[in-house]
Write an enzyme that holds these catalytic residues in place. Structure first.
Site, PDB file in Angstrom:
ATOM      1  CB  SER A  58      18.453  22.492  -7.042  1.00 52.61           C
ATOM      2  OG  SER A  58      19.320  21.648  -8.231  1.00 52.61           O
TER       3      SER A  58
ATOM      4  CE1 TYR B 179      14.551  23.237  -9.585  1.00 50.01           C
ATOM      5  CE2 TYR B 179      16.988  23.068 -10.577  1.00 50.01           C
ATOM      6  CZ  TYR B 179      15.327  22.777  -9.296  1.00 50.01           C
ATOM      7  OH  TYR B 179      15.464  21.804  -8.734  1.00 50.01           O
TER       8      TYR B 179
ATOM      9  CE  LYS C 277      14.188  23.654  -6.429  1.00 50.09           C
ATOM     10  NZ  LYS C 277      13.500  23.269  -5.001  1.00 50.09           N
TER      11      LYS C 277
HETATM   12  N1  NAD Z   1      15.057  14.897  -8.314  1.00 53.35           N
HETATM   13  C1  NAD Z   1      16.328  14.852  -9.156  1.00 53.35           C
HETATM   14  O1  NAD Z   1      17.233  15.068  -9.711  1.00 53.35           O
HETATM   15  C2  NAD Z   1      16.506  17.183  -7.809  1.00 53.35           C
HETATM   16  C3  NAD Z   1      18.002  17.600  -7.989  1.00 53.35           C
HETATM   17  C4  NAD Z   1      17.671  18.418  -7.451  1.00 53.35           C
HETATM   18  C5  NAD Z   1      16.813  19.021  -6.582  1.00 53.35           C
HETATM   19  N2  NAD Z   1      15.088  18.409  -6.549  1.00 53.35           N
HETATM   20  C6  NAD Z   1      14.074  19.541  -5.816  1.00 53.35           C
HETATM   21  O2  NAD Z   1      14.080  18.094  -5.292  1.00 53.35           O
HETATM   22  C7  NAD Z   1      12.411  18.536  -4.576  1.00 53.35           C
HETATM   23  C8  NAD Z   1      11.346  17.133  -5.493  1.00 53.35           C
HETATM   24  O3  NAD Z   1      11.985  16.546  -6.711  1.00 53.35           O
HETATM   25  P1  NAD Z   1      11.495  15.510  -7.389  1.00 53.35           P
HETATM   26  O4  NAD Z   1      12.658  14.600  -8.703  1.00 53.35           O
HETATM   27  O5  NAD Z   1      11.451  13.896  -5.567  1.00 53.35           O
HETATM   28  O6  NAD Z   1      10.438  15.785  -7.756  1.00 53.35           O
HETATM   29  P2  NAD Z   1       8.378  15.200  -7.554  1.00 53.35           P
HETATM   30  O7  NAD Z   1       8.310  16.067  -8.601  1.00 53.35           O
HETATM   31  O8  NAD Z   1       8.602  13.366  -7.981  1.00 53.35           O
HETATM   32  O9  NAD Z   1       8.738  15.787  -6.668  1.00 53.35           O
HETATM   33  C9  NAD Z   1       7.331  17.084  -6.077  1.00 53.35           C
HETATM   34  C10 NAD Z   1       6.365  16.896  -6.046  1.00 53.35           C
HETATM   35  O10 NAD Z   1       5.702  18.420  -5.935  1.00 53.35           O
HETATM   36  C11 NAD Z   1       4.767  18.489  -6.437  1.00 53.35           C
HETATM   37  N3  NAD Z   1       3.936  19.908  -6.536  1.00 53.35           N
HETATM   38  C12 NAD Z   1       4.458  20.305  -8.081  1.00 53.35           C
HETATM   39  N4  NAD Z   1       3.872  20.925  -8.102  1.00 53.35           N
HETATM   40  C13 NAD Z   1       3.022  21.594  -7.132  1.00 53.35           C
HETATM   41  C14 NAD Z   1       1.664  22.797  -6.404  1.00 53.35           C
HETATM   42  N5  NAD Z   1       1.906  23.296  -7.149  1.00 53.35           N
HETATM   43  N6  NAD Z   1       1.207  22.095  -5.507  1.00 53.35           N
HETATM   44  C15 NAD Z   1       1.752  21.204  -4.684  1.00 53.35           C
HETATM   45  N7  NAD Z   1       2.182  20.321  -5.183  1.00 53.35           N
HETATM   46  C16 NAD Z   1       3.030  20.468  -5.992  1.00 53.35           C
HETATM   47  C17 NAD Z   1       4.428  17.488  -7.588  1.00 53.35           C
HETATM   48  O11 NAD Z   1       2.943  16.472  -7.090  1.00 53.35           O
HETATM   49  C18 NAD Z   1       5.494  16.208  -7.063  1.00 53.35           C
HETATM   50  O12 NAD Z   1       4.622  15.085  -6.179  1.00 53.35           O
HETATM   51  C19 NAD Z   1      12.615  19.631  -5.464  1.00 53.35           C
HETATM   52  O13 NAD Z   1      12.351  20.685  -4.829  1.00 53.35           O
HETATM   53  C20 NAD Z   1      13.159  19.325  -6.995  1.00 53.35           C
HETATM   54  O14 NAD Z   1      13.110  20.824  -7.790  1.00 53.35           O
HETATM   55  C21 NAD Z   1      15.273  17.738  -7.455  1.00 53.35           C
END
Ligand code: NAD
Length: 259
Positions: free
Chosen positions: A147, A161, A165
C-alpha cells in the site's frame, strides 16, 4: 518484428500455476480473474468461503481453497492443496484487513490480529512458496500487495496498517536479494486508492483525513483507480515480461507518492 503470439507468451501465464490469496473479493478477485484469462491455472484462496464460491461461477476452472491466513496450520494445508494441483509458479499475497482505529486505541488483540494476517501470513506463504519454487531451479514470481501507506503517512487512524505493510515491503526486498540465485523474483504492488466494496465501507466511523484525501493531490486526478489497474500491474510482474525485475515497489497510485 514482434508477432501477436510472442506478445501472448511474454505477457501471458499459459502453463503457470498461480496462487492468489484474498481472491474472494475486491482486488484479489480481479487478479484471479485476469490471471485465469491470461491462461494460468489459478488457485483462489480466502477466508470468505461464500464469496469465494461465486468466483468459480464467473470463471469455471478456477480452483478454490478456504484458508485462514492468520493460522500457520491453515497456510500449510493450503500449500498441500496447491501441490495436488501442480507445482506453484506464481504467488500473489493479497489477503489483508484494514480496520481503522485511533492510534492510542489500538489494543494488543487488534494489533496482533492485523499483523498475523497482514504480515506474518504473507511471510509464511512466501516460506512455503520458495521451498517449492527453488526445487530443480524452476524459479517463480511472488507479488506482494502492499500500500502507499507503507511508504509514508497517508491517512489518519491507520498506523497499525501502515507498519504491517512497511514490513511487507521489507519482506519483498529481502527475499528478492536472498532468492534471486534461485530465479525467484519478488516484487510489491503499492495501490493508492482502489474502488472496492471493502474500501468504500471501511472507515469504521472515522472521518477520512490526511494527505491522501486532499483535493487535487493526485497528479493523474481522481481519488481511486479500479481493481483491474492493480491486477494489470500484477500480471506484468507475474509474467515473463518482467523476467529481469525483482525487489521493486511499484506504486499504482496516480502519482500520489511523488506529490
Ligand atoms: N482498496 C484499497 O483502496 C487498497 C489500497 C491499498 C492497498 N490495498 C490492499 O489490497 C488488498 C486487497 O484489498 P481490497 O480492498 O480488495 O479488500 P477486500 O476486503 O475486498 O479483500 C481482502 C480479502 O482478504 C480476505 N481475508 C481477510 N482476512 C483473511 C484471512 N485471515 N485469511 C484469508 N483471507 C482473508 C478477505 O476475505 C477478502 O476477500 C489488501 O492487501 C489491501 O491491504 C487496498
Amino acid at each position: 518484428m514482434t508477432h501477436m503470439a510472442d506478445v501472448a507468451s511474454i505477457f501471458g501465464l499459459h502453463g503457470k500455476v498461480a496462487l492468489v490469496t484474498g481472491a474472494a473479493t475486491g482486488i484479489g478477485r480481479e487478479i484471479a480473474r485476469l490471471f485465469h484469462d491470461a491462461g494460468a491455472t489459478v488457485i483462489g484462496a480466502d477466508l470468505n468461503e461464500a464469496a469465494l464460491a461465486s468466483l468459480s461461477e464467473e470463471r469455471p476452472g478456477v480452483h478454490l481453497v478456504a484458508f485462514d491466513q492468520s493460522d500457520p496450520a491453515s497456510i500449510a494445508a493450503l500449500f498441500e492443496q496447491v501441490d495436488a494441483i501442480g507445482p506453484i509458479d506464481v504467488l500473489v499475497n493479497c489477503a489483508a484487513i484494514y480496520p481503522f482505529r485511533k492510534f492510542e486505541e489500538v489494543d494488543t488483540a487488534l494489533l496482533d490480529k492485523m499483523l498475523a494476517i497482514n504480515l506474518r501470513g504473507p511471510f509464511q506463504c512466501i516460506q512455503h512458496a520458495v521451498r517449492r519454487m527453488k526445487v530443480d531451479g524452476r524459479g517463480g514470481s511472488i507479488v506482494n500487495i502492499s500500500s502507499v501507506n507503507s511508504m509514508r503517512a497517508c491517512i489518519y487512524d491507520n498506523v497499525h496498517y501502515g507498519v504491517g505493510k512497511a514490513g511487507v515491503n521489507n519482506l519483498t526486498l529481502s527475499i528478492a536479494l536472498e532468492y534471486g540465485e534461485h530465479n525467484i523474483r519478488v516484487n510489491s504492488v503499492l495501490p493508492g486508492g482502489v474502488a472496492t466494496d471493502h474500501a468504500a465501507a471501511e472507515a469504521d466511523g472515522y472521518p477520512l483525513r490526511g494527505p491522501f484525501t486532499q483535493p487535487g493531490r493526485i497528479p493523474l486526478g481522481g481519488t481511486s483507480c479500479e481493481p483491474c489497474d492493480i491486477a494489470r500491474a500484477c500480471l506484468f510482474l507475474a509474467s515473463d515480461a518482467s523476467r529481469y525485475v525483482t525487489g521493486q515497489l511499484l506504486a499504482v497510485d496516480g502519482g500520489f507518492l511523488v506529490s
